[in-house]
Design an enzyme around this catalytic site. Structure first.
Site, mmCIF file in Angstrom:
data_model
loop_
_atom_site.group_PDB
_atom_site.id
_atom_site.type_symbol
_atom_site.label_atom_id
_atom_site.label_comp_id
_atom_site.label_asym_id
_atom_site.label_seq_id
_atom_site.Cartn_x
_atom_site.Cartn_y
_atom_site.Cartn_z
ATOM 1 N N SER A 7 0.973 -1.083 0.024
ATOM 2 C CA SER A 7 -0.030 -0.070 -0.149
ATOM 3 C C SER A 7 0.996 1.319 0.017
ATOM 4 C CB SER A 7 -0.991 -0.049 1.214
ATOM 5 O OG SER A 7 -1.351 1.330 1.551
ATOM 6 N N HIS A 32 -1.339 -1.454 -3.929
ATOM 7 C CA HIS A 32 -2.652 -1.006 -3.277
ATOM 8 C C HIS A 32 -2.705 0.152 -3.274
ATOM 9 C CE1 HIS A 32 -5.763 -2.577 -0.689
ATOM 10 N NE2 HIS A 32 -5.380 -1.501 0.029
ATOM 11 N N ASP A 34 -5.032 3.133 -1.456
ATOM 12 C CA ASP A 34 -6.042 3.376 -0.460
ATOM 13 C C ASP A 34 -6.741 4.627 -0.625
ATOM 14 O OD1 ASP A 34 -5.911 1.139 1.373
ATOM 15 O OD2 ASP A 34 -3.850 1.867 1.590
ATOM 16 N N MET A 36 -9.272 7.638 0.376
ATOM 17 C CA MET A 36 -10.236 7.694 1.500
ATOM 18 C C MET A 36 -10.689 9.291 1.480
ATOM 19 S SD MET A 36 -7.473 6.432 4.343
ATOM 20 C CE MET A 36 -6.748 5.133 4.578
ATOM 21 N N HIS A 65 -8.645 0.267 -3.465
ATOM 22 C CA HIS A 65 -9.305 -0.029 -2.286
ATOM 23 C C HIS A 65 -10.291 1.234 -1.726
ATOM 24 C CE1 HIS A 65 -9.396 -0.908 2.698
ATOM 25 N NE2 HIS A 65 -10.487 -0.964 2.036
ATOM 26 N N MET A 67 -12.392 3.145 0.098
ATOM 27 C CA MET A 67 -13.103 3.668 1.469
ATOM 28 C C MET A 67 -13.849 4.989 1.491
ATOM 29 S SD MET A 67 -9.747 2.242 3.799
ATOM 30 C CE MET A 67 -8.547 2.567 2.214
ATOM 31 N N MET A 136 -10.644 -6.662 6.473
ATOM 32 C CA MET A 136 -9.650 -5.624 7.199
ATOM 33 C C MET A 136 -9.339 -5.946 8.591
ATOM 34 S SD MET A 136 -9.613 -2.821 5.122
ATOM 35 C CE MET A 136 -8.861 -1.998 6.355
ATOM 36 N N ASP A 174 -5.679 -6.941 4.882
ATOM 37 C CA ASP A 174 -5.165 -5.356 4.781
ATOM 38 C C ASP A 174 -5.259 -4.749 6.244
ATOM 39 O OD1 ASP A 174 -4.624 -2.898 4.112
ATOM 40 O OD2 ASP A 174 -6.415 -2.403 3.094
HETATM 41 C C1 DX5 Z 1 -6.124 1.066 6.114
HETATM 42 C C2 DX5 Z 1 -5.477 0.723 4.872
HETATM 43 C C3 DX5 Z 1 -4.495 0.041 4.858
HETATM 44 C C4 DX5 Z 1 -3.226 0.287 5.627
HETATM 45 C C5 DX5 Z 1 -2.102 -0.733 5.330
HETATM 46 O O1 DX5 Z 1 -7.299 1.856 5.953
HETATM 47 O O2 DX5 Z 1 -6.640 0.337 4.179
HETATM 48 O O3 DX5 Z 1 -4.132 -0.452 3.260
HETATM 49 O O4 DX5 Z 1 -2.707 1.463 5.218
HETATM 50 O O5 DX5 Z 1 -1.008 -0.158 6.132
HETATM 51 P P1 DX5 Z 1 -0.198 -0.839 7.339
HETATM 52 O O6 DX5 Z 1 0.361 -2.063 6.697
HETATM 53 O O7 DX5 Z 1 0.498 0.073 7.582
HETATM 54 O O8 DX5 Z 1 -1.311 -1.373 8.226
HETATM 55 ZN ZN ZN Z 2 -6.191 -0.732 1.895
#
Ligand code: DX5
Ligand code: ZN
Length: 221
Positions: A7, A32, A34, A36, A65, A67, A136, A174
């Protein structure tokens, strides 16, 4: 062989190009991403322009991903930006079936993520329309949180559901993944491991990726 999906949430965005070069030179299989929105989760990360920028720099599978609330409004744009997998949150989709159909109509693979408090059984009615289940193992929103051990049981439950239905669905995990819990996750049936801060905060990220890729569920190495 399991898949490693770094990620970039904890990457240095002032040198994103060289961070992606590092991943290109590594044994990582996917990237990956993320996304948000500050509404589904209490944090804002990045959006479509970064997905496009990463797409220009790598041929690896892009694993988006989302969110975000109302993901249906943005699926086409993430697909167009170059995502290969588009994962939405079960909790963010009142009409999940429709969103999954929308993802497949773009040619992307479908993923459904479950927050730590959401049970695996909610996916039973939808499993035939899902290419990847994302368990998750932290509450979404931030990198660098501690792994929730109960996630290992959820992986086993998801594996059992997929086996029962005779399907070929990937299981991704994740949040807080490292080479200790990673082995247990692989043993429970995980296929794809995401790791963020472990890789991007390391002095030798290539070595960390090597370790994650070289793990065996039987505990050897
Ligand atoms: C959390 C994300 C993850 C996260 C992974 O909301 O979806 O992808 O950033 O990072 P680590 O490995 O640092 O938990
Ligand atoms: Zn993620």
């Amino acid at each position: 062989m399991h898949i490693i999906a770094p990620s970039i949430l904890n990457a240095d965005f002032s040198k994103l190009g060289s961070e992606i070069d590092m991943l290109n030179a590594s044994k990582a299989d996917w990237v990956h991403l993320d996304i948000m929105d500050g509404s589904f989760v209490p944090n804002i990360s990045f959006g479509i322009p970064i997905v496009e920028a990463v797409r220009k720099k790598t041929d690896k599978v892009l694993d988006a991903h989302l969110m975000i609330v109302n993901p249906d409004k943005y699926i086409e744009r993430f697909a167009h930006a170059g995502a290969n997998y588009i994962t939405v949150h079960y909790e963010a989709c009142p009409v999940l079936e429709k969103v999954l159909g929308q993802i497949r109509s773009t040619g992307c693979k479908t993923g459904v993520a479950l927050n730590p408090d959401t049970p695996v059984k909610v996916l039973e009615p939808f499993i035939r329309n899902i290419d990847m289940v994302l368990i998750m193992s932290v509450n979404p929103g931030f990198g660098g949180q501690s792994f929730i051990p109960e996630s290992i049981n959820k992986v086993a439950q998801a594996r059992e559901l997929i086996r029962r239905e005779g399907l070929n669905v990937l299981i991704e995990v994740d949040g807080g993944v490292n080479s200790e819990n990673g082995k247990q996750l692989l043993r429970a049936g995980a296929d794809v491991l995401v790791a963020g801060s472990l890789i991007f905060n390391a002095s030798d990220p290539l070595q960390i990726i090597d370790n994650l890729k070289g793990m065996h569920s039987n505990g050897i190495s």
